[in-house]
Design a protein around this motif. Sequence first.
Motif, PDB file in Angstrom:
ATOM      1  N   LYS A 100      43.689  -6.136  20.536  1.00  0.00           N
ATOM      2  CA  LYS A 100      43.117  -7.369  19.983  1.00  0.00           C
ATOM      3  C   LYS A 100      43.821  -8.593  20.576  1.00  0.00           C
ATOM      4  O   LYS A 100      43.176  -9.576  20.958  1.00  0.00           O
ATOM      5  N   THR A 101      45.139  -8.549  20.692  1.00  0.00           N
ATOM      6  CA  THR A 101      45.928  -9.650  21.257  1.00  0.00           C
ATOM      7  C   THR A 101      45.617  -9.849  22.732  1.00  0.00           C
ATOM      8  O   THR A 101      45.463 -10.981  23.207  1.00  0.00           O
ATOM      9  N   ILE A 102      45.519  -8.752  23.493  1.00  0.00           N
ATOM     10  CA  ILE A 102      45.195  -8.835  24.921  1.00  0.00           C
ATOM     11  C   ILE A 102      43.832  -9.486  25.104  1.00  0.00           C
ATOM     12  O   ILE A 102      43.655 -10.387  25.929  1.00  0.00           O
ATOM     13  N   ARG A 103      42.849  -9.065  24.314  1.00  0.00           N
ATOM     14  CA  ARG A 103      41.501  -9.638  24.424  1.00  0.00           C
ATOM     15  C   ARG A 103      41.497 -11.124  24.077  1.00  0.00           C
ATOM     16  O   ARG A 103      40.843 -11.921  24.758  1.00  0.00           O
ATOM     17  N   ALA A 104      42.211 -11.505  23.033  1.00  0.00           N
ATOM     18  CA  ALA A 104      42.280 -12.922  22.661  1.00  0.00           C
ATOM     19  C   ALA A 104      42.926 -13.740  23.774  1.00  0.00           C
ATOM     20  O   ALA A 104      42.482 -14.859  24.079  1.00  0.00           O
ATOM     21  N   ASP A 105      43.972 -13.197  24.397  1.00  0.00           N
ATOM     22  CA  ASP A 105      44.641 -13.874  25.502  1.00  0.00           C
ATOM     23  C   ASP A 105      43.689 -14.032  26.691  1.00  0.00           C
ATOM     24  O   ASP A 105      43.638 -15.088  27.316  1.00  0.00           O
ATOM     25  N   LEU A 106      42.933 -12.986  27.010  1.00  0.00           N
ATOM     26  CA  LEU A 106      41.974 -13.069  28.112  1.00  0.00           C
ATOM     27  C   LEU A 106      40.908 -14.126  27.826  1.00  0.00           C
ATOM     28  O   LEU A 106      40.558 -14.913  28.710  1.00  0.00           O
ATOM     29  N   ASP A 107      40.394 -14.140  26.593  1.00  0.00           N
ATOM     30  CA  ASP A 107      39.416 -15.167  26.202  1.00  0.00           C
ATOM     31  C   ASP A 107      40.002 -16.562  26.354  1.00  0.00           C
ATOM     32  O   ASP A 107      39.364 -17.469  26.903  1.00  0.00           O
ATOM     33  N   ALA A 108      41.236 -16.762  25.899  1.00  0.00           N
ATOM     34  CA  ALA A 108      41.888 -18.073  25.954  1.00  0.00           C
ATOM     35  C   ALA A 108      42.154 -18.516  27.395  1.00  0.00           C
ATOM     36  O   ALA A 108      42.157 -19.714  27.678  1.00  0.00           O
TER      37      ALA A 108
END
Length: 189
Positions: free
Chosen positions: A100-108
């Motif tokens: 979840k954190t990796i995906r949020a970072d990629l989105d950001a």
Amino acid sequence: MNASLRHAMAATALAAWLVVPVIAAEPPEAQIDFGAFTPSDSGGEFVEVHIRGNLIAMAARLAEKAEPEVAQLIRGLQLIRVNVISLDDSNRAEMQQRVKTIRADLDARGWERIVTVRNPTDDVGVYLKMRGDEAIEGIVVTIIDGAREAVLVNIVGNLKPEKLAMIGERFHIEHLKHLGPVAETPKAN
């Protein structure tokens, strides 16, 4: 063998074929740090593949005669990282949060999410880091395969969407098979 495990094994086989020397001292912008992993307490599957530099260049030379198109794609790669981690009660929540954190970072960071699959057994996200509208600079695949395993893949290099689709076909990696048409479709706002 379940589909996610086949994809991870195919990506691992592909990874054994890839690498171009990394020239810059700093990691490429498309290189994602997934962090360090520890095997589950139950002793399930634990795979780490991290290929770069001269090994990728050697793989390109070896593939040149038999698979010139694959060799051309390989020459454009800088890094391949594949992690497969079995999940159990000791690490499931931590891995789900990490994904979840990796995906949020990629989105950001402006990565384009091109595939999302969420159902009772699978949670898949595929992201692209584009270099203009001609090439892909990086790919990240995150998979939580039910309660069984997590798969994280990061491929960095100068990649053409149509070449990725060809690799998906040759190595039976379903999520790569469809990247060509998806990556060429204009983004809706």
